[in-house]
Design a protein around this motif. Structure first.
Motif, PDB file in Angstrom:
ATOM      1  N   VAL A  27       3.400   7.743   4.088  1.00 19.93           N
ATOM      2  CA  VAL A  27       3.400   9.194   3.896  1.00 19.93           C
ATOM      3  C   VAL A  27       3.135   9.915   5.216  1.00 19.93           C
ATOM      4  CG1 VAL A  27       2.250  11.105   2.710  1.00 19.93           C
ATOM      5  CG2 VAL A  27       2.626   8.933   1.514  1.00 19.93           C
ATOM      6  N   GLN A  28       2.199   9.361   6.018  1.00 17.62           N
ATOM      7  CA  GLN A  28       1.875   9.934   7.327  1.00 17.62           C
ATOM      8  C   GLN A  28       1.995   8.840   8.385  1.00 17.62           C
ATOM      9  OE1 GLN A  28      -1.659  12.629   7.283  1.00 17.62           O
ATOM     10  NE2 GLN A  28      -1.944  11.856   5.203  1.00 17.62           N
ATOM     11  N   LEU A  80       0.820  -1.203   0.000  1.00 17.73           N
ATOM     12  CA  LEU A  80       0.000   0.000   0.000  1.00 17.73           C
ATOM     13  C   LEU A  80       0.856   1.257   0.000  1.00 17.73           C
ATOM     14  CD1 LEU A  80      -2.810  -0.918   2.593  1.00 17.73           C
ATOM     15  CD2 LEU A  80      -3.213  -0.159   0.242  1.00 17.73           C
ATOM     16  N   PHE A  81       2.040   1.152   0.593  1.00 14.48           N
ATOM     17  CA  PHE A  81       2.859   2.350   0.800  1.00 14.48           C
ATOM     18  C   PHE A  81       4.044   2.432  -0.162  1.00 14.48           C
ATOM     19  CE2 PHE A  81       0.931   0.796   4.732  1.00 14.48           C
ATOM     20  CZ  PHE A  81       0.104   1.865   5.042  1.00 14.48           C
ATOM     21  N   SER A  82       4.031   1.602  -1.182  1.00 13.48           N
ATOM     22  CA  SER A  82       5.138   1.584  -2.137  1.00 13.48           C
ATOM     23  C   SER A  82       4.743   2.251  -3.452  1.00 13.48           C
ATOM     24  CB  SER A  82       5.571   0.140  -2.399  1.00 13.48           C
ATOM     25  OG  SER A  82       4.532  -0.572  -3.060  1.00 13.48           O
ATOM     26  N   LYS A  95      -2.467   7.041   1.268  1.00  8.95           N
ATOM     27  CA  LYS A  95      -2.369   8.067   2.302  1.00  8.95           C
ATOM     28  C   LYS A  95      -3.130   7.676   3.568  1.00  8.95           C
ATOM     29  CE  LYS A  95      -2.020  11.719  -1.187  1.00  8.95           C
ATOM     30  NZ  LYS A  95      -2.670  12.931  -1.748  1.00  8.95           N
ATOM     31  N   ILE A  96      -3.468   6.400   3.702  1.00 10.18           N
ATOM     32  CA  ILE A  96      -4.243   5.990   4.875  1.00 10.18           C
ATOM     33  C   ILE A  96      -3.438   6.234   6.154  1.00 10.18           C
ATOM     34  CG2 ILE A  96      -5.527   4.249   3.572  1.00 10.18           C
ATOM     35  CD1 ILE A  96      -3.904   2.113   4.992  1.00 10.18           C
ATOM     36  N   LEU A 101       9.369  -4.131   5.004  1.00 10.81           N
ATOM     37  CA  LEU A 101       8.866  -3.436   3.815  1.00 10.81           C
ATOM     38  C   LEU A 101       8.443  -2.011   4.160  1.00 10.81           C
ATOM     39  CD1 LEU A 101       6.831  -6.346   2.187  1.00 10.81           C
ATOM     40  CD2 LEU A 101       8.886  -5.265   1.271  1.00 10.81           C
ATOM     41  N   LEU A 102       7.771  -1.825   5.331  1.00  8.49           N
ATOM     42  CA  LEU A 102       7.372  -0.482   5.739  1.00  8.49           C
ATOM     43  C   LEU A 102       8.591   0.390   6.038  1.00  8.49           C
ATOM     44  CD1 LEU A 102       4.359  -1.158   5.783  1.00  8.49           C
ATOM     45  CD2 LEU A 102       4.230  -0.095   8.035  1.00  8.49           C
ATOM     46  N   GLU A 103       9.626  -0.247   6.545  1.00  5.82           N
ATOM     47  CA  GLU A 103      10.857   0.481   6.833  1.00  5.82           C
ATOM     48  C   GLU A 103      11.467   1.014   5.543  1.00  5.82           C
ATOM     49  OE1 GLU A 103      14.497  -0.341   9.928  1.00  5.82           O
ATOM     50  OE2 GLU A 103      14.065  -1.898   8.446  1.00  5.82           O
TER      51      GLU A 103
END
Length: 608
Positions: free
Chosen positions: A558-559, A521-523, A529-530, A551-553
């Motif tokens: 974004v927020q 979702l964040f890539s 933008k959740i 992966l999040l690291e």
């Protein structure tokens, strides 16, 4: 004195200053910020309240201190989240709770926050913060509010209380019916109460009295025939026959009591009649057929009506209720915008209620469909020209009920912004209808709805949606996926395309290793933008969480993200769990728990 270091001496000084704060109040504000922070937890609530404004000018918040006092007062408190909600008004919540404990039950004086304060000073301070007044079976001292000593407290409640919770009126009446009626009259008719929550069916005479609070202050003509009662003087306690007569008079004319407690009003005064705008109560079958159906059509000031029942509301009672609603909505002055009814029998009442209430903004129904599937009856339809004002719809089904039963309502609700469905059987037309007829939909909450066969409908719906909050809880999303990636990858890409999306709930969908795909979702060039992601109860193992964290690291949301990981078997490998959480903490507010996944087979099976 046994002082071993400077820090102990400082602590002793802080305690001494707190004990003499009545003399040193002005001087403590000149203390350095660090010392002032250390002093505040030692103050009682009176001085904490007085000093907090000045402390705020130095950048010091007292919210954490009020929250700590709240946890001390509430022995049932369970602190599960890692951080307190920033929007919580802990001071108001704390002082409101303290008032109830001191006024109606008892309070432990264990903490310094009540030191050197009398009961009367605590009541005088806390009553200003009471917005919701709760009276239940333990409120044995309620009659004290009618006494001369506590009438200033009752006057303050009249000004501040906007919501009244009556949890067992019959039990309260045992403490003194006329006193309770007088207090309720002052709060409802002379006060600011506009919302009433009523539990445990009271006697019918009180319910009629309560529901007569619907015409508002302008309805003074209703009391004009009570002049004879206003001139009656009462000395001391009434004899039994007179007391019974008074109770009947008060049910119709509460100003009788206002003349008896003459410090409030003179015998010549006419009392106003309250204007209840929100009513939430348990209702019986006979009350729908009699009291509710007769009063409701004239209750034009009512904005919110929530009816609860422990029994099934059958077709006859529901038909009477719908007719009463129709008569109310035919009145140009009708204010009802929010309606909730529980335990309704039948499939078609969503349509019948909306037809009777075309200007309703919010409708919530809990439906118990009949076991006989042939008893659906004829489906009701809206005309093509009929457009609803409906903005929020919630339907909870406890039996076999298809979404087809209320698709006609969705096609006519072009202003719909929030839809919550629980336990409803899906239809291939559902997502098409939302896309075509409900372009303003911002909140979609589906719970216990099987979506395993509707992947092809979900993806194009998301492509054109303006959703801000999407919740798919226990929706069996992956039940028919031979390879989880086949659905999760396009699903995640579709979610990333919804630029308005802020909150995503995927609880109880057996994601397990699929959580790794969720990290995407964040890539990419258009990351989601959740700010809230619920992955609870998905049988996510520590190793899978660690890969998700890695992966999040790399991607970095974004927020800052609020991440719910509760009820996952992360206790299987505490060391790996710790590694994962440490990687997530810089980017996430984590909601977790100490759930023991091995303690019960039932818990394990529920997420398999």
């Amino acid at each position: 004195m046994g002082v071993s270091d400077g820090s102990s001496l400082v602590q002793m000084c802080i305690v001494k200053v707190a004990q003499n704060i009545d003399l040193l109040e002005r001087k403590v504000l000149n203390l350095p910020v660090s010392l002032l922070k250390d002093l505040l937890p030692h103050l009682n609530i009176y001085y904490l309240d007085r000093i907090e404004t000045a402390a705020a000018t130095k950048g010091i918040s007292t919210s954490v201190i009020w929250a700590k006092i709240w946890r001390d007062l509430d022995q049932t408190w369970r602190w599960r989240s890692k951080s307190a909600p920033l929007t919580q008004d802990w001071k108001q919540r704390c002082l409101e709770r303290l008032f109830h404990m001191l006024m109606f039950t008892q309070v432990r004086r264990a903490g310094s926050y009540l030191s050197n304060l009398s009961d009367s000073s605590i009541l005088s301070m806390t009553v200003k913060h009471v917005r919701v007044l709760s009276l239940n079976t333990s409120s044995k001292n309620i009659c004290r509010l009618a006494s001369g000593d506590l009438r200033p407290i009752l006057s303050a409640l009249e000004t501040g209380v906007t919501s009244l919770r009556l949890l067992d009126v019959n039990a309260l009446f045992k403490h003194g019916r006329k006193y309770v009626l007088f207090i309720l009259h002052r709060l409802l008719d002379h006060g600011s109460v506009r919302e009433v929550v009523l539990r445990r069916n009271p006697d019918s005479s009180f319910l009629r009295w309560l529901m007569s609070r619907h015409r508002g202050p302008q309805g003074s003509s209703e009391t004009s025939h009570a002049d004879g009662h206003c001139s009656v003087e009462h000395d001391g306690e009434l004899e039994e026959p007179a007391a019974k007569r008074l109770a009947l008079d008060v049910e119709e004319h509460p100003e009788v009591l206002c003349s008896e407690f003459s410090s409030f009003s003179s015998p010549a005064d006419h009392c106003p009649k309250g204007q209840i705008q929100s009513l939430d109560f348990e209702v019986s079958k006979c009350e729908i057929l009699t009291t509710v159906s007769h009063i409701l059509p004239t209750w034009v000031c009512l904005h919110t009506l929530h009816l609860h029942s422990d029994w099934l509301i059958q077709e006859e009672e529901m038909s009477v209720l719908v007719q009463s609603l129709r008569r109310l909505f035919l009145n140009p002055g009708c204010s009802l915008t929010d309606l909730s009814v529980s335990h309704v029998c039948g499939h078609t009442h969503v349509i019948s209620v909306l037809r009777a209430c075309p200007t309703l903004l919010s409708l919530s129904l809990e439906i118990c469909p009949p076991a006989d599937r042939n008893a659906h009856g004829q489906q009701t339809h809206f005309s093509q020209s009929k457009e609803l004002c409906l903005e929020k719809l919630s339907v909870k089904s406890t039996g076999p009920m298809s979404v087809k039963c209320f698709l006609p309502a969705l096609t006519c609700a072009h202003k719909l912004t929030s839809l919550h469905l629980t336990g409803v059987h899906m239809s291939s037309r559902f997502f098409h209808t939302l896309a075509e007829s409900n372009p303003l939909l911002k909140v979609l909450n589906l719970e216990d709805v099987n979506l395993a066969d509707y992947h092809r409908e979900i993806l194009p719906f998301l492509e054109y949606s303006v959703l801000e909050d999407l919740s798919l809880k226990d929706c069996r999303l992956l039940d028919k996926c031979a390879v989880k990636k086949d659905f999760l990858l396009p699903f995640v890409e579709a979610l990333k395309g919804v630029s308005s999306l802020q909150s995503l709930t995927l609880a109880q969908n057996r994601l397990a290793s699929g959580v790794i795909e969720i990290a995407n979702l964040f890539s990419g060039c258009r990351p989601s933008k959740i700010t809230t992601l619920d992955l609870s109860s998905n049988f996510i193992l520590p190793a899978e969480l660690l890969e998700f964290a890695q992966l999040l690291e790399t991607c970095r949301p974004v927020q800052r993200l609020t991440l719910d990981l509760r009820f996952n078997p992360l206790d299987r490998d505490p060391e790996v769990k710790g590694q994962a959480l440490r990687k997530l903490i810089p980017y996430c507010n984590i909601l977790t728990d100490d759930w023991d996944s091995r303690s019960t087979m039932a818990d394990h099976i529920s997420v398999m």
